[in-house]
Design a protein around this motif. Structure first.
Motif, PDB file in Angstrom:
ATOM      1  N   CYS A  40       6.602  15.520  23.095  1.00  0.00           N
ATOM      2  CA  CYS A  40       5.290  16.392  22.606  1.00  0.00           C
ATOM      3  C   CYS A  40       3.807  15.954  23.301  1.00  0.00           C
ATOM      4  O   CYS A  40       3.683  14.779  22.938  1.00  0.00           O
ATOM      5  CB  CYS A  40       5.374  16.643  21.297  1.00  0.00           C
ATOM      6  N   LEU A  41       3.419  16.556  24.287  1.00  0.00           N
ATOM      7  CA  LEU A  41       2.361  16.268  24.766  1.00  0.00           C
ATOM      8  C   LEU A  41       1.240  15.834  23.924  1.00  0.00           C
ATOM      9  O   LEU A  41       0.443  14.893  24.016  1.00  0.00           O
ATOM     10  CB  LEU A  41       1.812  16.992  25.968  1.00  0.00           C
ATOM     11  N   GLY A  42       1.187  16.561  22.897  1.00  0.00           N
ATOM     12  CA  GLY A  42       0.041  16.528  21.621  1.00  0.00           C
ATOM     13  C   GLY A  42       0.180  15.079  21.089  1.00  0.00           C
ATOM     14  O   GLY A  42      -0.711  14.442  20.689  1.00  0.00           O
ATOM     15  N   LEU A  43       1.628  14.478  20.806  1.00  0.00           N
ATOM     16  CA  LEU A  43       1.675  13.299  20.297  1.00  0.00           C
ATOM     17  C   LEU A  43       1.667  12.323  21.311  1.00  0.00           C
ATOM     18  O   LEU A  43       1.411  11.153  21.043  1.00  0.00           O
ATOM     19  CB  LEU A  43       2.953  13.394  19.522  1.00  0.00           C
ATOM     20  N   PHE A  44       2.454  12.271  22.415  1.00  0.00           N
ATOM     21  CA  PHE A  44       2.533  11.228  23.566  1.00  0.00           C
ATOM     22  C   PHE A  44       1.539  11.744  24.741  1.00  0.00           C
ATOM     23  O   PHE A  44       2.167  11.958  25.802  1.00  0.00           O
ATOM     24  CB  PHE A  44       3.974  11.279  23.888  1.00  0.00           C
ATOM     25  N   THR A  45       0.292  11.613  24.400  1.00  0.00           N
ATOM     26  CA  THR A  45      -0.645  11.852  25.640  1.00  0.00           C
ATOM     27  C   THR A  45      -0.361  11.172  26.840  1.00  0.00           C
ATOM     28  O   THR A  45      -0.738  11.587  28.003  1.00  0.00           O
ATOM     29  CB  THR A  45      -2.010  11.808  25.267  1.00  0.00           C
ATOM     30  N   TRP A  46       0.227  10.056  26.670  1.00  0.00           N
ATOM     31  CA  TRP A  46       0.539   9.301  27.910  1.00  0.00           C
ATOM     32  C   TRP A  46       1.459   9.465  28.828  1.00  0.00           C
ATOM     33  O   TRP A  46       1.858   9.088  29.806  1.00  0.00           O
ATOM     34  CB  TRP A  46       0.679   7.453  27.409  1.00  0.00           C
ATOM     35  N   ALA A  47       2.299  10.292  28.074  1.00  0.00           N
ATOM     36  CA  ALA A  47       3.534  10.900  28.933  1.00  0.00           C
ATOM     37  C   ALA A  47       3.489  12.181  29.814  1.00  0.00           C
ATOM     38  O   ALA A  47       4.273  13.136  29.757  1.00  0.00           O
ATOM     39  CB  ALA A  47       4.852  11.004  27.928  1.00  0.00           C
ATOM     40  N   LYS A  48       2.321  12.604  30.026  1.00  0.00           N
ATOM     41  CA  LYS A  48       2.031  13.706  30.753  1.00  0.00           C
ATOM     42  C   LYS A  48       2.783  13.890  31.991  1.00  0.00           C
ATOM     43  O   LYS A  48       3.253  13.065  32.839  1.00  0.00           O
ATOM     44  CB  LYS A  48       0.539  13.657  31.292  1.00  0.00           C
ATOM     45  N   PHE A  49       3.622  15.106  31.895  1.00  0.00           N
ATOM     46  CA  PHE A  49       4.554  15.499  33.124  1.00  0.00           C
ATOM     47  C   PHE A  49       4.021  16.744  33.503  1.00  0.00           C
ATOM     48  O   PHE A  49       4.042  16.850  34.965  1.00  0.00           O
ATOM     49  CB  PHE A  49       5.707  15.802  32.186  1.00  0.00           C
ATOM     50  N   ARG A  50       3.776  17.672  33.179  1.00  0.00           N
ATOM     51  CA  ARG A  50       2.908  19.015  33.529  1.00  0.00           C
ATOM     52  C   ARG A  50       1.955  19.263  32.814  1.00  0.00           C
ATOM     53  O   ARG A  50       1.477  18.556  31.877  1.00  0.00           O
ATOM     54  CB  ARG A  50       4.240  20.053  33.217  1.00  0.00           C
ATOM     55  N   SER A  70      24.679  -0.629  33.459  1.00  0.00           N
ATOM     56  CA  SER A  70      24.346  -2.056  33.915  1.00  0.00           C
ATOM     57  C   SER A  70      23.069  -2.031  34.585  1.00  0.00           C
ATOM     58  O   SER A  70      22.412  -2.984  34.928  1.00  0.00           O
ATOM     59  CB  SER A  70      25.466  -2.280  35.366  1.00  0.00           C
ATOM     60  N   PHE A  71      22.228  -0.892  34.270  1.00  0.00           N
ATOM     61  CA  PHE A  71      21.034  -0.713  34.585  1.00  0.00           C
ATOM     62  C   PHE A  71      20.286   0.366  33.892  1.00  0.00           C
ATOM     63  O   PHE A  71      21.099   1.648  33.812  1.00  0.00           O
ATOM     64  CB  PHE A  71      20.833  -0.505  36.245  1.00  0.00           C
ATOM     65  N   VAL A  72      19.325   0.302  33.207  1.00  0.00           N
ATOM     66  CA  VAL A  72      18.567   1.167  32.421  1.00  0.00           C
ATOM     67  C   VAL A  72      17.062   1.050  32.920  1.00  0.00           C
ATOM     68  O   VAL A  72      16.617  -0.117  32.633  1.00  0.00           O
ATOM     69  CB  VAL A  72      18.921   1.280  30.895  1.00  0.00           C
ATOM     70  N   HIS A  73      16.409   2.211  32.960  1.00  0.00           N
ATOM     71  CA  HIS A  73      14.896   2.033  33.272  1.00  0.00           C
ATOM     72  C   HIS A  73      14.148   3.505  32.889  1.00  0.00           C
ATOM     73  O   HIS A  73      14.849   4.441  33.106  1.00  0.00           O
ATOM     74  CB  HIS A  73      14.714   1.641  34.677  1.00  0.00           C
ATOM     75  N   ILE A  74      13.160   3.341  32.030  1.00  0.00           N
ATOM     76  CA  ILE A  74      12.239   4.413  31.767  1.00  0.00           C
ATOM     77  C   ILE A  74      11.260   4.475  32.551  1.00  0.00           C
ATOM     78  O   ILE A  74      10.319   3.393  32.654  1.00  0.00           O
ATOM     79  CB  ILE A  74      12.177   4.459  30.410  1.00  0.00           C
ATOM     80  N   THR A  75      10.824   5.660  33.122  1.00  0.00           N
ATOM     81  CA  THR A  75       9.625   6.105  33.957  1.00  0.00           C
ATOM     82  C   THR A  75       8.826   7.140  33.599  1.00  0.00           C
ATOM     83  O   THR A  75       9.404   7.765  32.584  1.00  0.00           O
ATOM     84  CB  THR A  75       9.931   6.036  35.478  1.00  0.00           C
ATOM     85  N   SER A  76       7.904   7.485  34.147  1.00  0.00           N
ATOM     86  CA  SER A  76       7.069   8.814  33.880  1.00  0.00           C
ATOM     87  C   SER A  76       8.221   9.783  34.034  1.00  0.00           C
ATOM     88  O   SER A  76       8.820   9.753  35.003  1.00  0.00           O
ATOM     89  CB  SER A  76       5.808   8.705  34.466  1.00  0.00           C
ATOM     90  N   GLY A  77       7.871  11.102  33.641  1.00  0.00           N
ATOM     91  CA  GLY A  77       8.729  12.354  33.845  1.00  0.00           C
ATOM     92  C   GLY A  77       8.699  12.820  35.243  1.00  0.00           C
ATOM     93  O   GLY A  77       9.633  13.392  35.680  1.00  0.00           O
ATOM     94  N   SER A  78       7.472  12.275  35.958  1.00  0.00           N
ATOM     95  CA  SER A  78       7.324  12.845  37.226  1.00  0.00           C
ATOM     96  C   SER A  78       8.134  12.130  38.445  1.00  0.00           C
ATOM     97  O   SER A  78       8.222  12.375  39.659  1.00  0.00           O
ATOM     98  CB  SER A  78       6.279  13.095  37.456  1.00  0.00           C
ATOM     99  N   THR A  79       8.611  10.707  37.923  1.00  0.00           N
ATOM    100  CA  THR A  79       9.253  10.170  38.923  1.00  0.00           C
ATOM    101  C   THR A  79      10.443  10.380  39.685  1.00  0.00           C
ATOM    102  O   THR A  79      11.444  10.839  38.857  1.00  0.00           O
ATOM    103  CB  THR A  79       9.578   8.596  38.435  1.00  0.00           C
ATOM    104  N   HIS A  80      10.367  10.620  40.936  1.00  0.00           N
ATOM    105  CA  HIS A  80      11.921  10.992  41.432  1.00  0.00           C
ATOM    106  C   HIS A  80      13.072  10.121  41.366  1.00  0.00           C
ATOM    107  O   HIS A  80      12.881   8.907  41.421  1.00  0.00           O
ATOM    108  CB  HIS A  80      11.665  11.358  43.079  1.00  0.00           C
ATOM    109  N   ASP A  81      14.168  10.870  41.467  1.00  0.00           N
ATOM    110  CA  ASP A  81      15.410   9.909  40.881  1.00  0.00           C
ATOM    111  C   ASP A  81      15.600   8.945  41.843  1.00  0.00           C
ATOM    112  O   ASP A  81      15.955   7.745  41.378  1.00  0.00           O
ATOM    113  CB  ASP A  81      16.445  10.877  40.995  1.00  0.00           C
ATOM    114  N   VAL A  82      15.450   9.139  43.283  1.00  0.00           N
ATOM    115  CA  VAL A  82      15.735   8.193  44.250  1.00  0.00           C
ATOM    116  C   VAL A  82      15.018   7.083  44.276  1.00  0.00           C
ATOM    117  O   VAL A  82      15.440   6.091  44.665  1.00  0.00           O
ATOM    118  CB  VAL A  82      15.993   8.919  45.519  1.00  0.00           C
TER     119      VAL A  82
END
Length: 153
Positions: A40-50, A70-82
């Motif tokens: 929810c962008l209203g609650l998580f303003t730092w997580a702007k995706f669109r 063996s690997f986990v990483h969290i990025t912004s929603g707009s980060t491309h998979d590759v």
């Protein structure tokens, strides 16, 4: 702090994980994927995706030995998979299964030079030629099995 916690927990889980698995490959089998998690962008303003949507992306490399990440990483929603795949150090002789979001010919070249095998679907416009056609197992969702060689630089 979370990275340290993850890898400490992973180490403990690896010690307890079963060593036998249903995949009978000599090579280490890895699955690479990511998932977009809507927020929810209203609650998580730092997580702007669109404009009106928030999101983060969870990138994961699953090791089928013991079925542990063996690997986990969290990025912004707009980060491309590759983007994260380019920075992974995959062990030589491993097999990486992934979807089309990871198609990057420079990455494939590096993996080939490092003796990392990979399985993905090619894009329909990929310039390639079939080197070898493999038998397809019956009663599976496998359309074809081919070793290919890219013909364009």
């Amino acid at each position: 702090m979370y990275r340290i916690l993850f890898y400490e927990t992973l180490g403990k889980c690896q010690a307890l994980a079963p060593t036998m698995h249903k995949f009978l490959y000599e090579n280490k089998l890895l699955s690479l994927d990511s998932s977009t998690i809507s927020l929810c962008l209203g609650l998580f303003t730092w997580a702007k995706f669109r404009k009106t949507k928030g999101a983060v992306k969870l990138h994961l490399l699953l090791n089928h030995d013991g079925y542990l990440q063996s690997f986990v990483h969290i990025t912004s929603g707009s980060t491309h998979d590759v983007t994260l795949a380019r920075n992974l150090n995959i062990a030589s002789e491993s097999i990486v299964a992934m979807d089309q979001a990871y198609i990057d010919y420079k990455l494939f070249c590096r993996w080939t030079e490092d003796h990392v095998r990979f399985v993905t679907r090619t894009k329909s416009k990929a310039a390639s030629r079939v080197v070898e056609t493999r038998a397809v197992p019956k009663n599976r969702n496998i359309i074809s099995g081919e070793d290919i060689e890219f013909t364009d630089k």
